[in-house]
Design a protein around this motif. Structure first.
Motif, PDB file in Angstrom:
ATOM      1  N   ILE A 115       0.851  -1.193   0.000  1.00  0.00           N
ATOM      2  CA  ILE A 115       0.000   0.000   0.000  1.00  0.00           C
ATOM      3  C   ILE A 115       0.886   1.243   0.000  1.00  0.00           C
ATOM      4  CG2 ILE A 115      -1.604   1.377   1.388  1.00  0.00           C
ATOM      5  CD1 ILE A 115      -3.093  -1.047   2.119  1.00  0.00           C
ATOM      6  N   ASN A 116       0.493   2.232  -0.806  1.00  0.00           N
ATOM      7  CA  ASN A 116       1.236   3.480  -0.897  1.00  0.00           C
ATOM      8  C   ASN A 116       0.237   4.622  -1.051  1.00  0.00           C
ATOM      9  OD1 ASN A 116       2.886   5.440  -3.161  1.00  0.00           O
ATOM     10  ND2 ASN A 116       3.928   4.926  -1.269  1.00  0.00           N
ATOM     11  N   ILE A 117       0.184   5.489  -0.059  1.00  0.00           N
ATOM     12  CA  ILE A 117      -0.836   6.545  -0.001  1.00  0.00           C
ATOM     13  C   ILE A 117      -0.163   7.920  -0.068  1.00  0.00           C
ATOM     14  CG2 ILE A 117      -2.642   7.587   1.443  1.00  0.00           C
ATOM     15  CD1 ILE A 117      -3.106   4.749   2.607  1.00  0.00           C
ATOM     16  N   ASN A 118      -0.599   8.731  -1.027  1.00  0.00           N
ATOM     17  CA  ASN A 118      -0.150  10.127  -1.127  1.00  0.00           C
ATOM     18  C   ASN A 118       1.361  10.271  -1.118  1.00  0.00           C
ATOM     19  OD1 ASN A 118      -2.585  11.440  -1.487  1.00  0.00           O
ATOM     20  ND2 ASN A 118      -2.975  11.694   0.706  1.00  0.00           N
ATOM     21  N   MET A 119       2.028   9.509  -1.981  1.00  0.00           N
ATOM     22  CA  MET A 119       3.481   9.657  -2.102  1.00  0.00           C
ATOM     23  C   MET A 119       3.917  10.088  -3.487  1.00  0.00           C
ATOM     24  SD  MET A 119       6.614   6.879  -1.861  1.00  0.00           S
ATOM     25  CE  MET A 119       6.526   6.537  -3.643  1.00  0.00           C
ATOM     26  N   VAL A 120       3.358   9.480  -4.537  1.00  0.00           N
ATOM     27  CA  VAL A 120       3.970   9.614  -5.862  1.00  0.00           C
ATOM     28  C   VAL A 120       3.954  11.046  -6.393  1.00  0.00           C
ATOM     29  CG1 VAL A 120       3.522   7.204  -6.467  1.00  0.00           C
ATOM     30  CG2 VAL A 120       1.865   8.943  -7.111  1.00  0.00           C
ATOM     31  N   HIS A 121       2.996  11.866  -5.971  1.00  0.00           N
ATOM     32  CA  HIS A 121       2.929  13.234  -6.494  1.00  0.00           C
ATOM     33  C   HIS A 121       3.786  14.218  -5.695  1.00  0.00           C
ATOM     34  CE1 HIS A 121      -0.232  12.931  -3.452  1.00  0.00           C
ATOM     35  NE2 HIS A 121      -0.227  14.245  -3.338  1.00  0.00           N
ATOM     36  N   ARG A 179       1.119  12.417 -11.423  1.00  0.00           N
ATOM     37  CA  ARG A 179       1.628  11.466 -12.413  1.00  0.00           C
ATOM     38  C   ARG A 179       0.480  10.949 -13.270  1.00  0.00           C
ATOM     39  NH1 ARG A 179       6.498  13.504 -11.448  1.00  0.00           N
ATOM     40  NH2 ARG A 179       7.237  13.031  -9.341  1.00  0.00           N
ATOM     41  N   ASP A 180       0.794  10.682 -14.522  1.00  0.00           N
ATOM     42  CA  ASP A 180      -0.217  10.177 -15.441  1.00  0.00           C
ATOM     43  C   ASP A 180      -0.327   8.661 -15.309  1.00  0.00           C
ATOM     44  OD1 ASP A 180      -1.570   9.306 -17.965  1.00  0.00           O
ATOM     45  OD2 ASP A 180      -1.473  11.458 -18.385  1.00  0.00           O
ATOM     46  N   VAL A 181      -1.549   8.181 -15.268  1.00  0.00           N
ATOM     47  CA  VAL A 181      -1.783   6.745 -15.143  1.00  0.00           C
ATOM     48  C   VAL A 181      -1.100   5.979 -16.282  1.00  0.00           C
ATOM     49  CG1 VAL A 181      -3.568   4.957 -15.165  1.00  0.00           C
ATOM     50  CG2 VAL A 181      -3.924   7.040 -13.845  1.00  0.00           C
ATOM     51  N   ASP A 182      -1.030   6.577 -17.462  1.00  0.00           N
ATOM     52  CA  ASP A 182      -0.361   5.912 -18.584  1.00  0.00           C
ATOM     53  C   ASP A 182       1.124   5.678 -18.290  1.00  0.00           C
ATOM     54  OD1 ASP A 182      -2.761   5.991 -19.905  1.00  0.00           O
ATOM     55  OD2 ASP A 182      -2.230   7.670 -21.208  1.00  0.00           O
ATOM     56  N   ASP A 183       1.773   6.666 -17.663  1.00  0.00           N
ATOM     57  CA  ASP A 183       3.183   6.519 -17.317  1.00  0.00           C
ATOM     58  C   ASP A 183       3.364   5.481 -16.207  1.00  0.00           C
ATOM     59  OD1 ASP A 183       4.002   8.451 -19.174  1.00  0.00           O
ATOM     60  OD2 ASP A 183       3.661  10.081 -17.750  1.00  0.00           O
ATOM     61  N   LEU A 184       2.443   5.469 -15.270  1.00  0.00           N
ATOM     62  CA  LEU A 184       2.510   4.465 -14.206  1.00  0.00           C
ATOM     63  C   LEU A 184       2.330   3.062 -14.777  1.00  0.00           C
ATOM     64  CD1 LEU A 184       0.407   6.200 -11.395  1.00  0.00           C
ATOM     65  CD2 LEU A 184       2.883   6.266 -11.755  1.00  0.00           C
TER      66      LEU A 184
END
Length: 219
Positions: A115-121, A179-184
């Motif tokens: 689980i990863n919450i509110n990190m990638v941005h 981040r764009d879902v396509d890039d993810l």
């Protein structure tokens, strides 16, 4: 309340909506009344999420982590106050580092859930790359990773409040941003994973579910 605990208002608001999705997704993926499972939370922050989820999912052994020592102490405070036996002591993990350099040894295919919450941005892209590398290595076949936060969808950020939020993030740090879902999805495929589901959440956030393939294809 333990003095080390940090209470984050956003975490207090979103823990219940996130839990409701977990209550649907986890039984769907692992079976109702599933046997004991293992979960790793990357970037646990204050610890409010992990103890809340652990209280509801007693069959899951939770491993929280963070890179910031103040959050490590806060997580310890929440664990102590809730007296939960299914939450391990938090680890200091830098997600950009190889798993071999982490403070505790992890074997490949050892986890059911990440689980990863509110990190990638609010981290550089290297953290997102590290997150998917970790998931590809540590998740069991058919294990899942759940990420939560605001995202761009196919090159578009909506609504306008998220556009403004993205601009403010980039003003604070050029390496940050939605981040764009396509890039993810490209990162997922590199690491033997597929984009499995998306849930709309309050405050223009989303939950994304990523599924580890049964057989990892080597890049």
């Amino acid at each position: 309340m333990s003095q080390s605990k940090i209470v984050v208002e956003a975490a207090e608001r979103n823990k219940e909506p996130i839990l409701k999705v977990l209550e649907d997704v986890i039984p769907e993926k692992f079976g109702a009344g599933s046997p004991s499972l293992s979960a790793l939370e990357i970037s646990s922050g204050s610890g409010q999420h992990v103890v809340y989820f652990a209280e509801k999912f007693k069959n899951i052994m939770w491993q929280p982590s963070d890179i910031d020592e103040k959050y490590i102490e806060s997580i310890k405070g929440f664990i102590a106050d809730e007296n939960l036996e299914n939450v391990k002591s938090p680890l200091v993990i830098d997600i950009t580092k190889p798993i071999s350099e982490w403070p505790v040894a992890f074997t490949e295919n050892c986890l059911d859930l990440i689980i990863n919450i509110n990190m990638v941005h609010i981290t550089p892209w290297s953290c997102t790359e590290g997150l998917f590398v970790t998931a590809g290595k540590l998740l069991k076949p058919n294990g899942i990773m759940i990420t939560y936060g605001p995202y761009a969808i196919h090159g578009e950020i909506t609504p306008e409040s998220n556009v403004s939020f993205n601009a403010s993030l980039k003003k604070e740090n050029e390496a940050w941003g939605l981040r764009d879902v396509d890039d993810l999805e490209k990162e997922a495929k590199k690491n033997g994973m597929t984009f499995d589901a998306m849930f709309n959440m309050p405050a223009n956030n989303k939950i994304l579910v990523w599924l580890k393939s049964e057989e990892k294809e080597l890049a």
